[in-house]
Design a protein around this motif. Structure first.
Motif, PDB file in Angstrom:
ATOM      1  N   ILE A  16       0.841  -1.207   0.000  1.00 18.30           N
ATOM      2  CA  ILE A  16       0.000   0.000   0.000  1.00 18.30           C
ATOM      3  C   ILE A  16       0.869   1.247   0.000  1.00 18.30           C
ATOM      4  O   ILE A  16       0.606   2.200  -0.747  1.00 18.30           O
ATOM      5  CB  ILE A  16      -0.979  -0.011   1.200  1.00 18.30           C
ATOM      6  CG1 ILE A  16      -2.038  -1.102   1.004  1.00 18.30           C
ATOM      7  CG2 ILE A  16      -1.635   1.352   1.395  1.00 18.30           C
ATOM      8  CD1 ILE A  16      -2.890  -1.383   2.216  1.00 18.30           C
ATOM      9  N   PHE A  17       1.930   1.262   0.786  1.00 15.68           N
ATOM     10  CA  PHE A  17       2.856   2.392   0.831  1.00 15.68           C
ATOM     11  C   PHE A  17       3.485   2.631  -0.545  1.00 15.68           C
ATOM     12  O   PHE A  17       3.551   3.768  -1.022  1.00 15.68           O
ATOM     13  CB  PHE A  17       3.931   2.143   1.890  1.00 15.68           C
ATOM     14  CG  PHE A  17       4.922   3.252   2.010  1.00 15.68           C
ATOM     15  CD1 PHE A  17       4.590   4.438   2.643  1.00 15.68           C
ATOM     16  CD2 PHE A  17       6.202   3.111   1.497  1.00 15.68           C
ATOM     17  CE1 PHE A  17       5.511   5.470   2.755  1.00 15.68           C
ATOM     18  CE2 PHE A  17       7.134   4.124   1.602  1.00 15.68           C
ATOM     19  CZ  PHE A  17       6.791   5.309   2.231  1.00 15.68           C
ATOM     20  N   ILE A  18       3.942   1.566  -1.207  1.00  8.51           N
ATOM     21  CA  ILE A  18       4.520   1.694  -2.546  1.00  8.51           C
ATOM     22  C   ILE A  18       3.484   2.252  -3.525  1.00  8.51           C
ATOM     23  O   ILE A  18       3.791   3.106  -4.358  1.00  8.51           O
ATOM     24  CB  ILE A  18       5.072   0.333  -3.037  1.00  8.51           C
ATOM     25  CG1 ILE A  18       6.301  -0.058  -2.221  1.00  8.51           C
ATOM     26  CG2 ILE A  18       5.409   0.383  -4.530  1.00  8.51           C
ATOM     27  CD1 ILE A  18       6.786  -1.475  -2.466  1.00  8.51           C
ATOM     28  N   THR A  19       2.245   1.800  -3.415  1.00 13.32           N
ATOM     29  CA  THR A  19       1.173   2.276  -4.294  1.00 13.32           C
ATOM     30  C   THR A  19       0.899   3.758  -4.081  1.00 13.32           C
ATOM     31  O   THR A  19       0.767   4.527  -5.043  1.00 13.32           O
ATOM     32  CB  THR A  19      -0.112   1.451  -4.060  1.00 13.32           C
ATOM     33  OG1 THR A  19       0.190   0.068  -4.248  1.00 13.32           O
ATOM     34  CG2 THR A  19      -1.222   1.873  -4.994  1.00 13.32           C
ATOM     35  N   VAL A  20       0.828   4.190  -2.839  1.00 15.08           N
ATOM     36  CA  VAL A  20       0.593   5.613  -2.535  1.00 15.08           C
ATOM     37  C   VAL A  20       1.745   6.465  -3.045  1.00 15.08           C
ATOM     38  O   VAL A  20       1.536   7.497  -3.699  1.00 15.08           O
ATOM     39  CB  VAL A  20       0.358   5.815  -1.014  1.00 15.08           C
ATOM     40  CG1 VAL A  20       0.376   7.284  -0.647  1.00 15.08           C
ATOM     41  CG2 VAL A  20      -0.953   5.175  -0.595  1.00 15.08           C
ATOM     42  N   ILE A  21       2.977   6.035  -2.762  1.00 14.74           N
ATOM     43  CA  ILE A  21       4.160   6.771  -3.238  1.00 14.74           C
ATOM     44  C   ILE A  21       4.164   6.816  -4.764  1.00 14.74           C
ATOM     45  O   ILE A  21       4.484   7.852  -5.365  1.00 14.74           O
ATOM     46  CB  ILE A  21       5.463   6.140  -2.693  1.00 14.74           C
ATOM     47  CG1 ILE A  21       5.534   6.281  -1.181  1.00 14.74           C
ATOM     48  CG2 ILE A  21       6.694   6.758  -3.351  1.00 14.74           C
ATOM     49  CD1 ILE A  21       5.558   7.711  -0.678  1.00 14.74           C
ATOM     50  N   ILE A  46       4.589  13.660 -22.667  1.00 18.74           N
ATOM     51  CA  ILE A  46       4.952  12.500 -21.846  1.00 18.74           C
ATOM     52  C   ILE A  46       3.914  12.404 -20.736  1.00 18.74           C
ATOM     53  O   ILE A  46       3.689  13.353 -20.011  1.00 18.74           O
ATOM     54  CB  ILE A  46       6.350  12.661 -21.221  1.00 18.74           C
ATOM     55  CG1 ILE A  46       7.426  12.751 -22.299  1.00 18.74           C
ATOM     56  CG2 ILE A  46       6.652  11.481 -20.303  1.00 18.74           C
ATOM     57  CD1 ILE A  46       8.800  13.049 -21.746  1.00 18.74           C
ATOM     58  N   THR A  47       3.290  11.256 -20.654  1.00 10.81           N
ATOM     59  CA  THR A  47       2.348  11.025 -19.569  1.00 10.81           C
ATOM     60  C   THR A  47       2.733   9.722 -18.879  1.00 10.81           C
ATOM     61  O   THR A  47       2.898   8.699 -19.533  1.00 10.81           O
ATOM     62  CB  THR A  47       0.902  10.920 -20.107  1.00 10.81           C
ATOM     63  OG1 THR A  47       0.591  12.109 -20.818  1.00 10.81           O
ATOM     64  CG2 THR A  47      -0.081  10.720 -18.975  1.00 10.81           C
ATOM     65  N   LEU A  48       2.912   9.800 -17.596  1.00  8.93           N
ATOM     66  CA  LEU A  48       3.247   8.624 -16.809  1.00  8.93           C
ATOM     67  C   LEU A  48       2.046   8.250 -15.950  1.00  8.93           C
ATOM     68  O   LEU A  48       1.568   9.060 -15.156  1.00  8.93           O
ATOM     69  CB  LEU A  48       4.457   8.909 -15.920  1.00  8.93           C
ATOM     70  CG  LEU A  48       5.747   9.245 -16.665  1.00  8.93           C
ATOM     71  CD1 LEU A  48       6.791   9.789 -15.705  1.00  8.93           C
ATOM     72  CD2 LEU A  48       6.267   8.013 -17.364  1.00  8.93           C
ATOM     73  N   SER A  49       1.581   7.019 -16.120  1.00 10.23           N
ATOM     74  CA  SER A  49       0.442   6.582 -15.322  1.00 10.23           C
ATOM     75  C   SER A  49       0.906   6.170 -13.935  1.00 10.23           C
ATOM     76  O   SER A  49       2.063   5.793 -13.726  1.00 10.23           O
ATOM     77  CB  SER A  49      -0.267   5.412 -16.003  1.00 10.23           C
ATOM     78  OG  SER A  49       0.524   4.257 -15.929  1.00 10.23           O
ATOM     79  N   SER A  50      -0.014   6.235 -13.002  1.00 15.11           N
ATOM     80  CA  SER A  50       0.286   5.783 -11.637  1.00 15.11           C
ATOM     81  C   SER A  50       0.654   4.305 -11.621  1.00 15.11           C
ATOM     82  O   SER A  50       1.531   3.879 -10.866  1.00 15.11           O
ATOM     83  CB  SER A  50      -0.920   6.007 -10.721  1.00 15.11           C
ATOM     84  OG  SER A  50      -1.167   7.373 -10.574  1.00 15.11           O
ATOM     85  N   VAL A  51       0.013   3.531 -12.491  1.00 21.85           N
ATOM     86  CA  VAL A  51       0.284   2.094 -12.539  1.00 21.85           C
ATOM     87  C   VAL A  51       1.721   1.833 -12.999  1.00 21.85           C
ATOM     88  O   VAL A  51       2.423   1.004 -12.414  1.00 21.85           O
ATOM     89  CB  VAL A  51      -0.725   1.377 -13.470  1.00 21.85           C
ATOM     90  CG1 VAL A  51      -0.336  -0.076 -13.685  1.00 21.85           C
ATOM     91  CG2 VAL A  51      -2.123   1.481 -12.912  1.00 21.85           C
ATOM     92  N   SER A  52       2.176   2.539 -14.023  1.00 17.36           N
ATOM     93  CA  SER A  52       3.533   2.305 -14.515  1.00 17.36           C
ATOM     94  C   SER A  52       4.574   2.744 -13.484  1.00 17.36           C
ATOM     95  O   SER A  52       5.571   2.045 -13.270  1.00 17.36           O
ATOM     96  CB  SER A  52       3.770   3.002 -15.857  1.00 17.36           C
ATOM     97  OG  SER A  52       3.630   4.393 -15.734  1.00 17.36           O
ATOM     98  N   VAL A  53       4.349   3.875 -12.830  1.00 20.35           N
ATOM     99  CA  VAL A  53       5.304   4.338 -11.817  1.00 20.35           C
ATOM    100  C   VAL A  53       5.295   3.396 -10.615  1.00 20.35           C
ATOM    101  O   VAL A  53       6.357   3.023 -10.102  1.00 20.35           O
ATOM    102  CB  VAL A  53       4.994   5.789 -11.389  1.00 20.35           C
ATOM    103  CG1 VAL A  53       5.875   6.215 -10.229  1.00 20.35           C
ATOM    104  CG2 VAL A  53       5.180   6.740 -12.570  1.00 20.35           C
ATOM    105  N   THR A  54       4.124   2.967 -10.179  1.00 19.74           N
ATOM    106  CA  THR A  54       4.021   2.040  -9.052  1.00 19.74           C
ATOM    107  C   THR A  54       4.662   0.697  -9.396  1.00 19.74           C
ATOM    108  O   THR A  54       5.376   0.113  -8.563  1.00 19.74           O
ATOM    109  CB  THR A  54       2.551   1.839  -8.638  1.00 19.74           C
ATOM    110  OG1 THR A  54       2.015   3.108  -8.247  1.00 19.74           O
ATOM    111  CG2 THR A  54       2.412   0.861  -7.491  1.00 19.74           C
ATOM    112  N   SER A  55       4.450   0.203 -10.604  1.00 23.36           N
ATOM    113  CA  SER A  55       5.067  -1.056 -11.026  1.00 23.36           C
ATOM    114  C   SER A  55       6.580  -0.935 -11.016  1.00 23.36           C
ATOM    115  O   SER A  55       7.283  -1.850 -10.555  1.00 23.36           O
ATOM    116  CB  SER A  55       4.595  -1.444 -12.430  1.00 23.36           C
ATOM    117  OG  SER A  55       3.219  -1.684 -12.424  1.00 23.36           O
ATOM    118  N   PHE A  56       7.107   0.170 -11.513  1.00 28.13           N
ATOM    119  CA  PHE A  56       8.543   0.406 -11.508  1.00 28.13           C
ATOM    120  C   PHE A  56       9.068   0.430 -10.066  1.00 28.13           C
ATOM    121  O   PHE A  56      10.080  -0.212  -9.760  1.00 28.13           O
ATOM    122  CB  PHE A  56       8.869   1.724 -12.218  1.00 28.13           C
ATOM    123  CG  PHE A  56      10.312   2.091 -12.172  1.00 28.13           C
ATOM    124  CD1 PHE A  56      11.235   1.439 -12.974  1.00 28.13           C
ATOM    125  CD2 PHE A  56      10.762   3.081 -11.313  1.00 28.13           C
ATOM    126  CE1 PHE A  56      12.587   1.770 -12.926  1.00 28.13           C
ATOM    127  CE2 PHE A  56      12.103   3.423 -11.250  1.00 28.13           C
ATOM    128  CZ  PHE A  56      13.012   2.762 -12.061  1.00 28.13           C
TER     129      PHE A  56
END
Length: 176
Positions: A16-21, A46-56
């Protein structure tokens, strides 16, 4: 590699912490691109989705960041990666007979997955883990328990393919 359990570790809270960050970081990065467009005076797409940043972030955390001392000290999450010379004691269930043996234990560990392989020095037998768990005992260290599938070499007629359980004790610094 397979999943494993760390008793008492708040794995869900970390996710959850990683997802919020990840969500906060994606928003900040997208706003930074908008700000950069104003400075440069031309459109930047350039658009970065929350899903891609969270996955990274999750991949980075799972492979490397969890080993940082700040995480291991807070969560008592051991880094058991490595090769260890071991002296083992086996107990035959049917007779209660015990015997000592030596081997080399290899552990490859990520935050969410682990693989444990043990090769005996006395035979050409090799064991590979298929599940496991770690328990932290304050002032004593860690206890790794795992189930394994053992496949002996064909030239060892007294050994048969079998499934077993192994418990290993590590001191608090996980070097011994």
């Amino acid at each position: 590699m397979h999943n494993y359990e760390i008793t008492g570790h708040p794995k869900v809270k970390v996710i959850i912490f990683i997802t919020v960050i990840g969500g906060i970081l994606a928003t900040w990065l997208n706003q930074s691109v908008d700000f950069l467009e104003k400075i440069v005076g031309m459109p930047i797409s350039i658009t970065l989705s929350s899903v891609s940043v969270t996955s990274f972030l999750y991949i980075m955390f799972s492979k490397w960041m969890w080993k940082w001392s700040v995480f291991t000290n807070i969560f008592k999450y051991p880094n058991l990666n490595g090769r260890f010379d071991i002296i083992g004691k086996s107990i035959k269930k049917t007779t209660g007979e015990t015997f000592n043996w030596e081997g080399v234990l290899s552990i490859k560990q990520y935050w969410d997955k682990i693989l444990i392989s043990m090769k005996s020095k006395n035979s050409s037998s090799e064991s590979i883990s298929f599940n496991g768990s770690v328990v932290y005992h304050p002032m004593k260290g860690y206890e790794l328990t795992y189930s394994y599938d053992n496949t002996p070499n064909n030239n060892m007629p007294e050994l048969h393919k079998h499934i077993g359980t192994c418990t290993l004790s590590f001191d608090e610094d996980t070097n011994t």
